[in-house]
Scaffold this motif. Structure first.
Motif, PDB file in Angstrom:
ATOM      1  N   UNK A 278     -14.784   1.797   2.118  1.00 58.43           N
ATOM      2  CA  UNK A 278     -14.982   2.070   0.905  1.00 58.43           C
ATOM      3  C   UNK A 278     -16.547   2.308   0.654  1.00 58.43           C
ATOM      4  N   UNK A 279     -17.012   3.363  -0.219  1.00 60.13           N
ATOM      5  CA  UNK A 279     -18.583   3.252  -0.390  1.00 60.13           C
ATOM      6  C   UNK A 279     -18.772   4.439  -1.720  1.00 60.13           C
ATOM      7  N   UNK A 280     -20.027   4.322  -2.290  1.00 58.74           N
ATOM      8  CA  UNK A 280     -20.126   5.218  -3.348  1.00 58.74           C
ATOM      9  C   UNK A 280     -20.646   6.493  -2.572  1.00 58.74           C
ATOM     10  N   UNK A 281     -20.200   7.491  -3.572  1.00 59.68           N
ATOM     11  CA  UNK A 281     -20.483   8.920  -3.230  1.00 59.68           C
ATOM     12  C   UNK A 281     -22.163   8.821  -3.127  1.00 59.68           C
ATOM     13  N   UNK A 282     -22.558   9.847  -2.738  1.00 63.85           N
ATOM     14  CA  UNK A 282     -24.188  10.244  -2.693  1.00 63.85           C
ATOM     15  C   UNK A 282     -24.912   8.984  -1.918  1.00 63.85           C
ATOM     16  N   UNK A 283     -24.880   7.782  -2.263  1.00 59.56           N
ATOM     17  CA  UNK A 283     -25.570   6.865  -1.794  1.00 59.56           C
ATOM     18  C   UNK A 283     -25.197   6.013  -0.617  1.00 59.56           C
ATOM     19  N   UNK A 284     -23.697   6.124  -0.483  1.00 60.73           N
ATOM     20  CA  UNK A 284     -23.264   5.229   0.862  1.00 60.73           C
ATOM     21  C   UNK A 284     -23.163   3.923   0.803  1.00 60.73           C
ATOM     22  N   UNK A 285     -23.480   3.433  -0.641  1.00 59.22           N
ATOM     23  CA  UNK A 285     -23.330   2.122  -0.676  1.00 59.22           C
ATOM     24  C   UNK A 285     -22.070   1.416  -0.618  1.00 59.22           C
ATOM     25  N   UNK A 286     -21.713   0.486   0.234  1.00 60.50           N
ATOM     26  CA  UNK A 286     -20.687  -0.028   0.738  1.00 60.50           C
ATOM     27  C   UNK A 286     -20.152  -0.881  -0.842  1.00 60.50           C
ATOM     28  N   UNK A 287     -18.697  -0.847  -1.067  1.00 64.34           N
ATOM     29  CA  UNK A 287     -18.228  -1.454  -2.109  1.00 64.34           C
ATOM     30  C   UNK A 287     -17.159  -2.691  -1.626  1.00 64.34           C
ATOM     31  N   UNK A 288     -16.988  -3.534  -2.674  1.00 65.79           N
ATOM     32  CA  UNK A 288     -16.096  -4.670  -2.769  1.00 65.79           C
ATOM     33  C   UNK A 288     -15.093  -4.693  -3.686  1.00 65.79           C
ATOM     34  N   UNK A 289     -14.111  -5.320  -3.429  1.00 68.55           N
ATOM     35  CA  UNK A 289     -12.846  -5.619  -4.454  1.00 68.55           C
ATOM     36  C   UNK A 289     -12.156  -4.444  -4.847  1.00 68.55           C
ATOM     37  N   UNK A 290     -11.631  -3.717  -3.798  1.00 69.65           N
ATOM     38  CA  UNK A 290     -10.963  -2.449  -3.945  1.00 69.65           C
ATOM     39  C   UNK A 290      -9.540  -2.889  -3.682  1.00 69.65           C
ATOM     40  N   UNK A 291      -8.702  -2.469  -4.737  1.00 67.58           N
ATOM     41  CA  UNK A 291      -7.212  -2.710  -4.615  1.00 67.58           C
ATOM     42  C   UNK A 291      -6.488  -1.521  -3.829  1.00 67.58           C
ATOM     43  N   UNK A 292      -6.000  -2.007  -2.733  1.00 69.87           N
ATOM     44  CA  UNK A 292      -5.094  -1.081  -1.802  1.00 69.87           C
ATOM     45  C   UNK A 292      -3.748  -1.543  -1.802  1.00 69.87           C
ATOM     46  N   UNK A 293      -3.124  -0.161  -1.973  1.00 73.96           N
ATOM     47  CA  UNK A 293      -1.710  -0.099  -2.070  1.00 73.96           C
ATOM     48  C   UNK A 293      -1.291   1.056  -1.087  1.00 73.96           C
ATOM     49  N   UNK A 294      -0.337   0.715  -0.116  1.00 77.56           N
ATOM     50  CA  UNK A 294       0.260   1.738   0.581  1.00 77.56           C
ATOM     51  C   UNK A 294       1.571   1.718   0.728  1.00 77.56           C
ATOM     52  N   UNK A 295       2.103   2.958   0.458  1.00 80.60           N
ATOM     53  CA  UNK A 295       3.533   3.048   0.333  1.00 80.60           C
ATOM     54  C   UNK A 295       4.040   4.175   1.221  1.00 80.60           C
ATOM     55  N   UNK A 296       5.474   4.122   1.697  1.00 79.14           N
ATOM     56  CA  UNK A 296       6.030   5.105   2.605  1.00 79.14           C
ATOM     57  C   UNK A 296       6.316   6.163   1.870  1.00 79.14           C
ATOM     58  N   UNK A 297       6.741   7.388   2.465  1.00 83.18           N
ATOM     59  CA  UNK A 297       7.130   8.384   1.783  1.00 83.18           C
ATOM     60  C   UNK A 297       8.490   8.107   1.014  1.00 83.18           C
ATOM     61  N   UNK A 298       8.989   7.267   0.821  1.00 78.80           N
ATOM     62  CA  UNK A 298      10.207   6.946   0.259  1.00 78.80           C
ATOM     63  C   UNK A 298       9.698   6.264  -1.200  1.00 78.80           C
ATOM     64  N   UNK A 299       8.567   5.845  -1.185  1.00 82.20           N
ATOM     65  CA  UNK A 299       8.070   5.167  -2.483  1.00 82.20           C
ATOM     66  C   UNK A 299       8.138   3.529  -2.055  1.00 82.20           C
ATOM     67  N   UNK A 300       8.553   2.998  -0.982  1.00 76.15           N
ATOM     68  CA  UNK A 300       8.695   1.716  -0.772  1.00 76.15           C
ATOM     69  C   UNK A 300       7.045   1.104  -0.581  1.00 76.15           C
ATOM     70  N   UNK A 301       6.637   0.026  -1.393  1.00 79.40           N
ATOM     71  CA  UNK A 301       5.167  -0.399  -1.135  1.00 79.40           C
ATOM     72  C   UNK A 301       5.368  -1.281  -0.080  1.00 79.40           C
ATOM     73  N   UNK A 302       4.408  -1.210   0.897  1.00 78.69           N
ATOM     74  CA  UNK A 302       4.463  -1.987   1.983  1.00 78.69           C
ATOM     75  C   UNK A 302       3.119  -2.810   2.137  1.00 78.69           C
ATOM     76  N   UNK A 303       2.008  -2.467   1.319  1.00 82.63           N
ATOM     77  CA  UNK A 303       0.750  -2.998   1.266  1.00 82.63           C
ATOM     78  C   UNK A 303       0.484  -3.287  -0.416  1.00 82.63           C
ATOM     79  N   UNK A 304      -0.194  -4.216  -0.853  1.00 80.66           N
ATOM     80  CA  UNK A 304      -0.672  -4.457  -2.278  1.00 80.66           C
ATOM     81  C   UNK A 304      -1.726  -5.486  -1.842  1.00 80.66           C
TER      82      UNK A 304
END
Length: 152
Positions: A69-95
């Motif tokens: 995860x980074x800022x556009x243009x500067x490439x500065x790395x970011x922290x505190x990103x919420x990550x959610x991953x769902x399968x194609x049936x909408x089941x949330x696997x990661x939060x």
């Protein structure tokens, strides 16, 4: 009395030496630990500071989805990103919350939707995970100057 003083100094020196050997150095890097979601998906996240980023990158081959995860243009790395991953049936696997710019997960083969949120910005990606192939994604968020209102 001399023997008592010598003994006290010897014991003190031994304790100091043992403490120095057994205590991690002040600059020791905390190795990011792997977590497993309730859906059984292992992941690791972090990468704050060069030492932790290097430690996390040394683990990358164990994961088939690797995000930065980074800022556009500067490439500065970011922290505190919420990550959610769902399968194609909408089941949330990661939060999860990525405390640093790196997030790695080990997903079963399949197609997934990834939702990442930083501050008030959201990004969505679709990714296919196939056996033996890792996916590397860099997710850029708009610069701070473009996301905050300015008083003129």
């Amino acid at each position: 009395m001399k023997d008592g003083t010598f003994l006290a100094l010897a014991v003190g020196a031994t304790i100091a030496a043992a403490t120095a050997v057994l205590s991690p150095p002040a600059h020791a890097v905390t190795m990011p630990s792997e977590h497993t979601t309730s859906s059984g998906v292992p992941y690791v996240a972090g990468g704050i500071g060069q030492g932790q980023a290097d430690a996390l990158r040394s683990m990358r081959d164990k994961y088939n989805l690797r995000m930065t995860f980074a800022r556009a243009r500067t490439g500065e790395y970011l922290s505190d990103i919420r990550v959610q991953i769902e399968d194609m049936h909408g089941k949330r696997l990661v939060d999860a919350l990525a405390p640093g710019p790196l997030f790695y997960a080990r997903l079963p083969d399949g197609n997934y939707r990834i939702f990442c949120t930083f501050d008030t910005q959201g990004q969505t990606r679709q990714v296919a995970i196939k056996s033996g192939r890792a996916r590397d994604l860099v997710i850029y968020f708009a610069p701070a100057s473009m996301t905050s209102a300015t008083d003129s």
